[in-house]
Design an enzyme around this catalytic site. Structure first.
Site, PDB file in Angstrom:
ATOM      1  N   HIS A  68       0.853  -1.198   0.000  1.00 12.76           N
ATOM      2  CA  HIS A  68       0.000   0.000   0.000  1.00 12.76           C
ATOM      3  C   HIS A  68       0.884   1.242   0.000  1.00 12.76           C
ATOM      4  O   HIS A  68       1.928   1.277   0.645  1.00 12.76           O
ATOM      5  CB  HIS A  68      -0.933  -0.004   1.217  1.00 12.76           C
ATOM      6  CG  HIS A  68      -2.008   1.021   1.075  1.00 12.76           C
ATOM      7  ND1 HIS A  68      -1.786   2.351   1.341  1.00 12.76           N
ATOM      8  CD2 HIS A  68      -3.280   0.922   0.637  1.00 12.76           C
ATOM      9  CE1 HIS A  68      -2.901   3.021   1.076  1.00 12.76           C
ATOM     10  NE2 HIS A  68      -3.824   2.185   0.652  1.00 12.76           N
ATOM     11  N   GLU A 114      -3.679   2.280  -7.340  1.00 11.87           N
ATOM     12  CA  GLU A 114      -4.129   3.338  -6.441  1.00 11.87           C
ATOM     13  C   GLU A 114      -3.232   4.562  -6.616  1.00 11.87           C
ATOM     14  O   GLU A 114      -2.163   4.647  -5.986  1.00 11.87           O
ATOM     15  CB  GLU A 114      -4.053   2.868  -4.990  1.00 11.87           C
ATOM     16  CG  GLU A 114      -4.914   1.668  -4.681  1.00 11.87           C
ATOM     17  CD  GLU A 114      -5.268   1.598  -3.205  1.00 11.87           C
ATOM     18  OE1 GLU A 114      -6.455   1.616  -2.897  1.00 11.87           O
ATOM     19  OE2 GLU A 114      -4.347   1.567  -2.359  1.00 11.87           O
ATOM     20  N   SER A 170     -10.359   7.395  -3.368  1.00  6.57           N
ATOM     21  CA  SER A 170     -11.578   8.218  -3.277  1.00  6.57           C
ATOM     22  C   SER A 170     -12.782   7.617  -3.994  1.00  6.57           C
ATOM     23  O   SER A 170     -13.639   8.352  -4.500  1.00  6.57           O
ATOM     24  CB  SER A 170     -11.305   9.651  -3.766  1.00  6.57           C
ATOM     25  OG  SER A 170     -10.353  10.279  -2.927  1.00  6.57           O
TER      26      SER A 170
HETATM   27  P1  13P Z   1      -9.676   6.228   0.057  1.00  4.11           P
HETATM   28  O1  13P Z   1     -10.796   5.426  -0.536  1.00  4.11           O
HETATM   29  O2  13P Z   1      -9.965   6.705   1.440  1.00  4.11           O
HETATM   30  O3  13P Z   1      -9.207   7.299  -0.866  1.00  4.11           O
HETATM   31  O4  13P Z   1      -8.431   5.210   0.228  1.00  4.11           O
HETATM   32  C1  13P Z   1      -8.084   4.397  -0.822  1.00  4.11           C
HETATM   33  C2  13P Z   1      -7.100   3.405  -0.351  1.00  4.11           C
HETATM   34  O5  13P Z   1      -5.985   3.742  -0.005  1.00  4.11           O
HETATM   35  C3  13P Z   1      -7.515   1.992  -0.294  1.00  4.11           C
HETATM   36  O6  13P Z   1      -6.444   1.148  -0.053  1.00  4.11           O
END
Ligand code: 13P
Length: 254
Positions: free
Chosen positions: A96, A166, A212
């Site tokens: 992550h 991401e 998001s």
């Molecule tokens: P958000 O959905 O809060 O932007 O976070 C995304 C995320 O990092 C999922 O691993």
């Protein structure tokens, strides 16, 4: 195409035991598409994993948010892949961007973790994604390819890997990637896999989008052909997570 939609809820470092119980009840009561249509995986902090696993409906699965890079031992504060297997936790999220950025996890370290976790029998959600600076300098695909290559160098069987694209600039910012932006990177990433790993893996691997995602923007993103699911942060703690799960049904008619 046959890629089953997958929605992950990454709870990150949030929750008290009461809050966790409430989220689990909300999930347990929800009416969602069958697990043959949408696979659901929720990822609470380590300390809540046994509780969530025992209370969560059986058609939803659990994931840890990290694990150690090799066999356990004298590694204070770490949790090993073997321990997750021992507790019956089937999934782990690795790489992550919060861990890459805040804990300095390198591409190689993440690749080692993915390989080790897979070797222990875990399924892995492996995260990749560029920063805003990298996007603005035009290096999005180079960054994502390099992160994926570090995994590809160490992994030969991809059947238990799901990739999560991401973009760092979209995480927790409310600034979601547009469906076109997400599709473009997912398409390029699949092309990279085709050229560097193989056509079968490129075609079958699921690529989730994360950053998001919410109840309002999920449908349009889910409709994109190379978006095979979502990894959801903030909204996974709220009832709208159910709407995000339901958005996977768009693939049925696609
Ligand atoms: P958000 O959905 O809060 O932007 O976070 C995304 C995320 O990092 C999922 O691993």
């Amino acid at each position: 195409m046959g890629r089953k939609f997958i929605v992950g809820g990454n709870w990150k470092c949030n929750g008290t035991s009461d809050e966790v119980k409430k989220i689990v009840s909300m999930l347990n009561e929800a009416e969602v598409p069958s697990q043959d249509v949408v696979e659901v995986v929720v990822s609470p902090p380590f300390v809540f994993l046994p509780m969530v696993k025992s209370q969560l409906r059986p058609d939803f699965q659990v994931a840890a948010q990290n694990c150690w890079v090799k066999k356990g031992g004298a590694f204070t504060g770490e949790v090993s892949a073997e321990m997750l297997v021992n507790l019956g936790i089937p999934w782990v999220i690795l790489g992550h961007s919060e861990r890459r950025a805040l804990l300095n996890e390198s591409n190689e370290f993440v690749g080692d973790k993915v390989a080790y976790a897979l070797a222990q029998g875990l399924k892995v959600i492996a995260c990749v994604g560029e920063t805003l600076e990298q996007r603005e300098s035009g290096s999005t695909m180079a960054v994502v390819a390099e992160q994926t290559k570090a995994i590809a160098d160490r992994v030969s069987d991809w059947s238990n890997v799901v990739l999560a694209y991401e973009p760092v600039w979209a995480i927790g910012t409310g600034k979601v990637a547009s469906p076109a932006q997400a599709q473009e990177v997912h398409f390029e990433l699949r092309k990279w896999l085709q050229q560097n790993v193989g056509a079968e893996v490129a075609d079958s691997i699921r690529i989730m989008y994360g950053g998001s995602v919410n109840g309002a923007n999920c449908k349009e993103l889910a409709a994109k052909p190379d978006v095979d699911g979502f990894l959801v942060g903030g909204a996974s703690l709220k009832p709208e997570f159910i709407d995000i799960i339901k958005s996977g049904t768009v693939k049925k008619t696609a």
